[in-house]
Motif scaffolding. Structure first.
Motif, PDB file in Angstrom:
ATOM      1  N   GLY A 196       0.812  -1.212   0.000  1.00  0.00           N
ATOM      2  CA  GLY A 196       0.000   0.000   0.000  1.00  0.00           C
ATOM      3  C   GLY A 196       0.844   1.260   0.000  1.00  0.00           C
ATOM      4  N   ILE A 197       1.908   1.259   0.798  1.00  0.00           N
ATOM      5  CA  ILE A 197       2.814   2.409   0.844  1.00  0.00           C
ATOM      6  C   ILE A 197       3.451   2.613  -0.529  1.00  0.00           C
ATOM      7  N   CYS A 198       3.932   1.543  -1.118  1.00  0.00           N
ATOM      8  CA  CYS A 198       4.567   1.637  -2.434  1.00  0.00           C
ATOM      9  C   CYS A 198       3.581   2.147  -3.479  1.00  0.00           C
ATOM     10  N   SER A 199       2.366   1.691  -3.400  1.00  0.00           N
ATOM     11  CA  SER A 199       1.345   2.127  -4.335  1.00  0.00           C
ATOM     12  C   SER A 199       1.076   3.619  -4.189  1.00  0.00           C
ATOM     13  N   ARG A 200       0.949   4.079  -2.947  1.00  0.00           N
ATOM     14  CA  ARG A 200       0.666   5.500  -2.708  1.00  0.00           C
ATOM     15  C   ARG A 200       1.843   6.389  -3.098  1.00  0.00           C
ATOM     16  N   LEU A 201       3.051   5.860  -2.987  1.00  0.00           N
ATOM     17  CA  LEU A 201       4.239   6.616  -3.381  1.00  0.00           C
ATOM     18  C   LEU A 201       4.532   6.464  -4.872  1.00  0.00           C
ATOM     19  N   ARG A 202       3.693   5.710  -5.546  1.00  0.00           N
ATOM     20  CA  ARG A 202       3.826   5.427  -6.982  1.00  0.00           C
ATOM     21  C   ARG A 202       5.141   4.722  -7.308  1.00  0.00           C
ATOM     22  N   LEU A 203       5.516   3.822  -6.413  1.00  0.00           N
ATOM     23  CA  LEU A 203       6.650   2.936  -6.666  1.00  0.00           C
ATOM     24  C   LEU A 203       6.076   1.611  -7.144  1.00  0.00           C
ATOM     25  N   SER A 204       6.841   0.862  -7.895  1.00  0.00           N
ATOM     26  CA  SER A 204       6.373  -0.456  -8.305  1.00  0.00           C
ATOM     27  C   SER A 204       6.207  -1.324  -7.070  1.00  0.00           C
ATOM     28  N   ALA A 205       5.044  -1.860  -6.886  1.00  0.00           N
ATOM     29  CA  ALA A 205       4.788  -2.683  -5.701  1.00  0.00           C
ATOM     30  C   ALA A 205       4.126  -3.976  -6.130  1.00  0.00           C
ATOM     31  N   TRP A 206       4.868  -5.035  -6.034  1.00  0.00           N
ATOM     32  CA  TRP A 206       4.352  -6.346  -6.401  1.00  0.00           C
ATOM     33  C   TRP A 206       4.679  -7.324  -5.295  1.00  0.00           C
ATOM     34  N   ARG A 207       3.800  -8.275  -5.141  1.00  0.00           N
ATOM     35  CA  ARG A 207       4.048  -9.334  -4.160  1.00  0.00           C
ATOM     36  C   ARG A 207       4.063 -10.659  -4.888  1.00  0.00           C
ATOM     37  N   ARG A 208       4.587 -11.654  -4.199  1.00  0.00           N
ATOM     38  CA  ARG A 208       4.565 -13.003  -4.746  1.00  0.00           C
ATOM     39  C   ARG A 208       3.110 -13.442  -4.780  1.00  0.00           C
ATOM     40  N   GLY A 209       2.641 -13.759  -5.951  1.00  0.00           N
ATOM     41  CA  GLY A 209       1.244 -14.140  -6.116  1.00  0.00           C
ATOM     42  C   GLY A 209       0.976 -15.552  -5.642  1.00  0.00           C
ATOM     43  N   PRO A 210      -0.291 -15.893  -5.487  1.00  0.00           N
ATOM     44  CA  PRO A 210      -0.654 -17.230  -5.015  1.00  0.00           C
ATOM     45  C   PRO A 210      -0.223 -18.335  -5.982  1.00  0.00           C
ATOM     46  N   ASP A 211      -0.060 -17.973  -7.241  1.00  0.00           N
ATOM     47  CA  ASP A 211       0.359 -18.988  -8.211  1.00  0.00           C
ATOM     48  C   ASP A 211       1.875 -19.170  -8.240  1.00  0.00           C
ATOM     49  N   GLY A 212       2.593 -18.478  -7.326  1.00  0.00           N
ATOM     50  CA  GLY A 212       4.028 -18.672  -7.204  1.00  0.00           C
ATOM     51  C   GLY A 212       4.868 -17.791  -8.102  1.00  0.00           C
ATOM     52  N   GLU A 213       4.257 -16.836  -8.816  1.00  0.00           N
ATOM     53  CA  GLU A 213       5.042 -15.971  -9.693  1.00  0.00           C
ATOM     54  C   GLU A 213       6.023 -15.148  -8.856  1.00  0.00           C
ATOM     55  N   THR A 214       7.191 -14.915  -9.397  1.00  0.00           N
ATOM     56  CA  THR A 214       8.196 -14.142  -8.703  1.00  0.00           C
ATOM     57  C   THR A 214       8.097 -12.697  -9.163  1.00  0.00           C
ATOM     58  N   VAL A 215       7.860 -11.806  -8.225  1.00  0.00           N
ATOM     59  CA  VAL A 215       7.733 -10.396  -8.536  1.00  0.00           C
ATOM     60  C   VAL A 215       8.584  -9.622  -7.531  1.00  0.00           C
ATOM     61  N   THR A 216       9.134  -8.511  -7.959  1.00  0.00           N
ATOM     62  CA  THR A 216       9.994  -7.731  -7.077  1.00  0.00           C
ATOM     63  C   THR A 216       9.215  -6.611  -6.407  1.00  0.00           C
ATOM     64  N   MET A 217       9.744  -6.166  -5.271  1.00  0.00           N
ATOM     65  CA  MET A 217       9.169  -5.042  -4.539  1.00  0.00           C
ATOM     66  C   MET A 217      10.316  -4.100  -4.202  1.00  0.00           C
ATOM     67  N   PRO A 218      10.077  -2.796  -4.169  1.00  0.00           N
ATOM     68  CA  PRO A 218      11.150  -1.853  -3.836  1.00  0.00           C
ATOM     69  C   PRO A 218      11.766  -2.157  -2.466  1.00  0.00           C
ATOM     70  N   THR A 219      13.033  -1.837  -2.340  1.00  0.00           N
ATOM     71  CA  THR A 219      13.729  -2.045  -1.073  1.00  0.00           C
ATOM     72  C   THR A 219      13.289  -0.997  -0.061  1.00  0.00           C
ATOM     73  N   ASP A 220      13.619  -1.235   1.201  1.00  0.00           N
ATOM     74  CA  ASP A 220      13.331  -0.246   2.243  1.00  0.00           C
ATOM     75  C   ASP A 220      13.994   1.085   1.912  1.00  0.00           C
ATOM     76  N   GLU A 221      15.229   1.035   1.417  1.00  0.00           N
ATOM     77  CA  GLU A 221      15.955   2.252   1.080  1.00  0.00           C
ATOM     78  C   GLU A 221      15.233   3.029  -0.017  1.00  0.00           C
ATOM     79  N   ALA A 222      14.725   2.333  -1.037  1.00  0.00           N
ATOM     80  CA  ALA A 222      14.006   3.007  -2.117  1.00  0.00           C
ATOM     81  C   ALA A 222      12.725   3.662  -1.596  1.00  0.00           C
ATOM     82  N   ILE A 223      12.052   2.993  -0.689  1.00  0.00           N
ATOM     83  CA  ILE A 223      10.838   3.550  -0.099  1.00  0.00           C
ATOM     84  C   ILE A 223      11.175   4.796   0.712  1.00  0.00           C
ATOM     85  N   LEU A 224      12.231   4.725   1.533  1.00  0.00           N
ATOM     86  CA  LEU A 224      12.626   5.878   2.341  1.00  0.00           C
ATOM     87  C   LEU A 224      13.081   7.051   1.471  1.00  0.00           C
ATOM     88  N   GLU A 225      13.777   6.768   0.375  1.00  0.00           N
ATOM     89  CA  GLU A 225      14.182   7.839  -0.544  1.00  0.00           C
ATOM     90  C   GLU A 225      12.970   8.512  -1.160  1.00  0.00           C
TER      91      GLU A 225
END
Length: 140
Positions: free
Chosen positions: A26-55
């Motif tokens: 939710g934070i990543c979405s509101r900051l307009r950063l790419s925010a993806w989670r590992r889906g239930p089907d096992g797809e691998t997706v990346t999420m911004p690092t803590d440092e990227a969020i803080l920046e």
């Protein structure tokens, strides 16, 4: 001790991880950063690092501070620079001072120090870093 206790603790940890993952997304979405989670089907997706969020949050703070800055013509060039000083982005502030005022490195550093002292005195609540540690790791 209840034999279900370890399973209940594991389930609680799993639930907390899911809640934190949803919060981060939710934070990543509101900051307009790419925010993806590992889906239930096992797809691998990346999420911004803590440092990227803080920046991203720091950039947002700088933008907000620039909009909240006084409209006094003499202070206008300092609005964005002050925002950088408030969040501890000293090198960025020096670069902005050099660009804005045409200073050499030494004069820009002197201006930064003078402005920092004035802001600490007049607007201490604007800082995100305590005075005791503000200059840690900064060598001139």
């Amino acid at each position: 001790m209840d034999s279900d206790a370890p399973g209940a603790v594991q389930q609680e940890l799993h639930d907390v991880r899911d809640q934190l993952d949803a919060l981060r997304s939710g934070i990543c979405s509101r900051l307009r950063l790419s925010a993806w989670r590992r889906g239930p089907d096992g797809e691998t997706v990346t999420m911004p690092t803590d440092e990227a969020i803080l920046e991203a949050i720091e950039r947002l703070q700088i933008t907000i501070a620039a909009y909240e800055a006084p409209v006094d013509a003499a202070e206008l060039p300092w609005a964005a620079i002050d925002a950088m000083i408030f969040v501890g982005r000293k090198m960025h502030a020096i670069q902005a001072i050099r660009t804005e005022f045409g200073d050499d490195l030494r004069l820009a550093l002197d201006r930064l120090c003078a402005r920092y002292k004035m802001l600490r005195r007049e607007k201490p609540d604007g800082f995100t870093i305590p005075a005791e540690t503000y200059w840690d790791g900064f060598y001139s």
